[in-house]
Design an enzyme around this catalytic site. Structure first.
Site, PDB file in Angstrom:
ATOM      1  N   ARG A 197       0.777  -1.074   0.673  1.00  0.00           N
ATOM      2  CA  ARG A 197      -0.290   0.308   0.321  1.00  0.00           C
ATOM      3  C   ARG A 197       0.649   1.345   0.114  1.00  0.00           C
ATOM      4  NH1 ARG A 197      -2.353   0.307   4.846  1.00  0.00           N
ATOM      5  NH2 ARG A 197      -1.062   1.768   5.236  1.00  0.00           N
ATOM      6  N   GLU A 214       4.553   7.314   2.252  1.00  0.00           N
ATOM      7  CA  GLU A 214       5.444   6.378   2.488  1.00  0.00           C
ATOM      8  C   GLU A 214       4.808   4.688   1.860  1.00  0.00           C
ATOM      9  OE1 GLU A 214       5.273   3.994   6.763  1.00  0.00           O
ATOM     10  OE2 GLU A 214       3.282   4.474   6.825  1.00  0.00           O
ATOM     11  N   ASN A 238       3.774   0.880   2.338  1.00  0.00           N
ATOM     12  CA  ASN A 238       4.052  -0.607   3.321  1.00  0.00           C
ATOM     13  C   ASN A 238       4.137  -1.993   2.739  1.00  0.00           C
ATOM     14  OD1 ASN A 238       2.774   1.188   5.596  1.00  0.00           O
ATOM     15  ND2 ASN A 238       1.411   2.017   3.857  1.00  0.00           N
ATOM     16  N   SER A 273      -2.309  -2.916   6.395  1.00  0.00           N
ATOM     17  CA  SER A 273      -3.850  -2.228   6.960  1.00  0.00           C
ATOM     18  C   SER A 273      -5.128  -1.784   5.584  1.00  0.00           C
ATOM     19  CB  SER A 273      -4.012  -2.753   7.878  1.00  0.00           C
ATOM     20  OG  SER A 273      -3.496  -1.371   8.125  1.00  0.00           O
ATOM     21  N   LYS A 304      12.128   3.023   6.107  1.00  0.00           N
ATOM     22  CA  LYS A 304      12.147   4.418   6.103  1.00  0.00           C
ATOM     23  C   LYS A 304      13.534   4.827   4.902  1.00  0.00           C
ATOM     24  CE  LYS A 304       8.492   5.319   7.747  1.00  0.00           C
ATOM     25  NZ  LYS A 304       8.018   3.591   8.018  1.00  0.00           N
ATOM     26  N   LYS A 333      11.707  10.026  11.072  1.00  0.00           N
ATOM     27  CA  LYS A 333      11.436   9.161  10.627  1.00  0.00           C
ATOM     28  C   LYS A 333      11.861   8.559  11.827  1.00  0.00           C
ATOM     29  CE  LYS A 333       7.731   9.958   6.878  1.00  0.00           C
ATOM     30  NZ  LYS A 333       7.090   9.389   5.665  1.00  0.00           N
ATOM     31  N   GLU A 393       7.356   0.656  11.774  1.00  0.00           N
ATOM     32  CA  GLU A 393       6.009   0.749  11.285  1.00  0.00           C
ATOM     33  C   GLU A 393       4.381   0.719  12.057  1.00  0.00           C
ATOM     34  OE1 GLU A 393       5.635   0.817   7.940  1.00  0.00           O
ATOM     35  OE2 GLU A 393       8.069   0.733   7.460  1.00  0.00           O
ATOM     36  N   GLY A 394       3.328   0.918  11.879  1.00  0.00           N
ATOM     37  CA  GLY A 394       2.552   0.299  12.540  1.00  0.00           C
ATOM     38  C   GLY A 394       1.761   1.926  13.098  1.00  0.00           C
ATOM     39  N   ARG A 437      -8.242   7.841   4.247  1.00  0.00           N
ATOM     40  CA  ARG A 437      -8.468   7.840   5.733  1.00  0.00           C
ATOM     41  C   ARG A 437      -8.397   9.712   6.477  1.00  0.00           C
ATOM     42  NH1 ARG A 437      -3.358   4.218   7.336  1.00  0.00           N
ATOM     43  NH2 ARG A 437      -2.208   5.665   5.223  1.00  0.00           N
TER      44      ARG A 437
END
Length: 443
Positions: A93, A112, A114, A119, A274, A333, A337-338, A419
């Site tokens: 993603r 970024e 993923n 998700s 990253k 950064k 992740e998360g 989002r």
């Protein structure tokens, strides 16, 4: 609700927050994001095959970041032993924002990519019908007709199904590797149900379960609880706290050694770090992966924000000085992740002042801060007051690819995710309780 049931869109509000109305997004920018995704799929896949590049790109990071170093050691071990599986499955993603600073024309900039546990492909498959219903109730029928169809759950499942098919055993299962307490379980369930529609069996196991019952036979086929596993789909394993013991690391190595298709395999996991993102932005690096394809290079590079190294040396020193002088222009950064890990504003100064002369800074990169234009909307959360907020949105684009040997047998953009969060929050996603699910309304 029983474990195997899946909520419909009218029940979704009980499990995931969302905006009351869809958010306007320029059509040209939206289409640009979709068009570049297959190039990003190809880029990630080619990086994962270039061990020399990964070694060079991550050399400084693995000196100081233990989590990345441990992943890299598994990568090296697999290279030494030889890969057991020629089938590669990537479910990515790419996340973008619309940069509109200083009154300039809007431009699409990547936050970024993923490459592990990307998700909300499941839940975002349900939000179109939800917003269509809300708009109809509000008497905005014309707008309800403009909500795009979107089913990333089916697209992601299609990639998994293709890898399962190529694996070649109808008895073999798809194993979702999951956390002990899975707050985002319904997102998984939509993808699982798409696989069951194809008569492909799925199981859910934790690191601990695989550690106890996982074995490899003489052909390196992976068995868990006596069931042959065709695909390991990692919805866990992307944060240090996911590896609760040395057994967890041993289990990751066991799965990587196996003939099961890993989504992602260890090299693809590392391709999404990253530091790799920052190195890709250096002059001439993209050309390494797309020789003789200047148009593809330009399409990808146009989405890059400014990215800067913090390695030791003059270039990294310049980055530190730049960040300390104008911290509000940047995001610091770490290799994590998360969500909820990035550092902003005055906190950048606090963190960098403490490590500006230390190798510890090499565990981070610096990125230009993206400035989207706020829009007003209502963020609906269970038990929260209904009020209008100034909101910022982030567009995610899902990609799925499958390669067998040197042949790319599937490379698709399979859906999108929007989002939205209040502009008062700098960082944090849906899982962190900051952002909510949304739909783009193309303008």
């Amino acid at each position: 609700m029983r474990a195997q049931e899946t909520p419909n869109s009218s029940e979704l509000v009980s499990y995931a927050p969302f905006t009351l109305f869809p958010t306007p997004v320029p059509k040209a920018v939206f289409l640009q994001a979709l068009a570049v995704q297959t190039h990003y799929n190809t880029l990630v896949d080619r990086i994962s095959q270039d061990s020399e590049f990964l070694q060079e790109a991550l050399a400084s990071t693995i000196e100081v970041d233990d989590f990345t170093a441990r992943l890299f050691r598994i990568h090296q071990q697999i290279l030494k032993e030889g890969r057991s599986q020629s089938i590669v499955l990537g479910l990515n993603r790419s996340d973008f924002m619309l940069d509109q600073k200083d009154g300039q024309a809007a431009s699409l900039k990547q936050i970024e990519i993923n490459t592990i546990a990307a998700s909300f492909g499941g839940l975002s498959s349900q939000t179109p019908d939800l917003h269509r219903l809300v708009l109809k109730v509000a008497g905005r029928l014309e707008e309800s007709r403009r909500i795009l169809n979107n089913n990333p759950a089916a697209g992601l499942a299609g990639g998994i199904a293709k890898a399962w098919e190529l694996y070649g055993s109808e008895r073999a299962v798809i194993m979702f590797l999951v956390e002990e307490n899975q707050r985002n379980i319904f997102d998984h369930r939509y993808v699982e149900n798409e696989l069951w529609k194809r008569n492909i069996r799925t199981i859910r196991r934790r690191f601990e379960d695989v550690s106890k019952t996982g074995t490899l036979d003489d052909n390196k086929n992976l068995f868990v609880d006596g069931q042959e596993v065709a695909v390991v789909y990692f919805r866990n394993g992307y944060m240090p706290q996911n590896y609760m013991s040395e057994q967890s690391w041993d289990t990751r190595l066991l799965m990587e050694r196996s003939r099961a298709v890993k989504c992602p395999d260890i090299s693809t996991h590392l391709a999404g770090t990253k530091k790799v993102q920052q190195v890709l932005a250096r002059p001439g690096v993209l050309e390494r992966f797309f020789p003789g394809q200047p148009q593809v290079v330009e399409q990808i590079r146009a989405t890059f924000a400014g990215l800067y190294t913090l390695d030791m040396g003059p270039e990294g020193d310049t980055t530190v000085e730049m960040a300390l002088a104008e911290p509000d222009k940047f995001v610091l950064k770490p290799q994590r992740e998360g969500g909820g890990n990035n550092i902003y504003g005055s906190e950048i100064c606090q963190v960098l002042e403490g490590m500006k002369d230390s190798t510890e800074r090499m565990a981070y990169i610096l990125m230009d801060k993206i400035h989207p234009r706020p829009v007003q909307n209502y963020l609906l959360r269970q038990d929260a007051p209904l009020k209008v907020s100034n909101c910022l949105s982030e567009l995610g684009v899902f990609g799925a690819y499958v390669r067998q040997g040197k042949e790319m047998v599937m490379n698709e953009c399979v859906g999108h995710l929007l989002r939205t969060k209040s502009s008062e929050h700098s960082d944090g996603g849906v899982a962190a309780g900051v952002a909510v699910l949304d739909n783009p309304l193309l303008i």
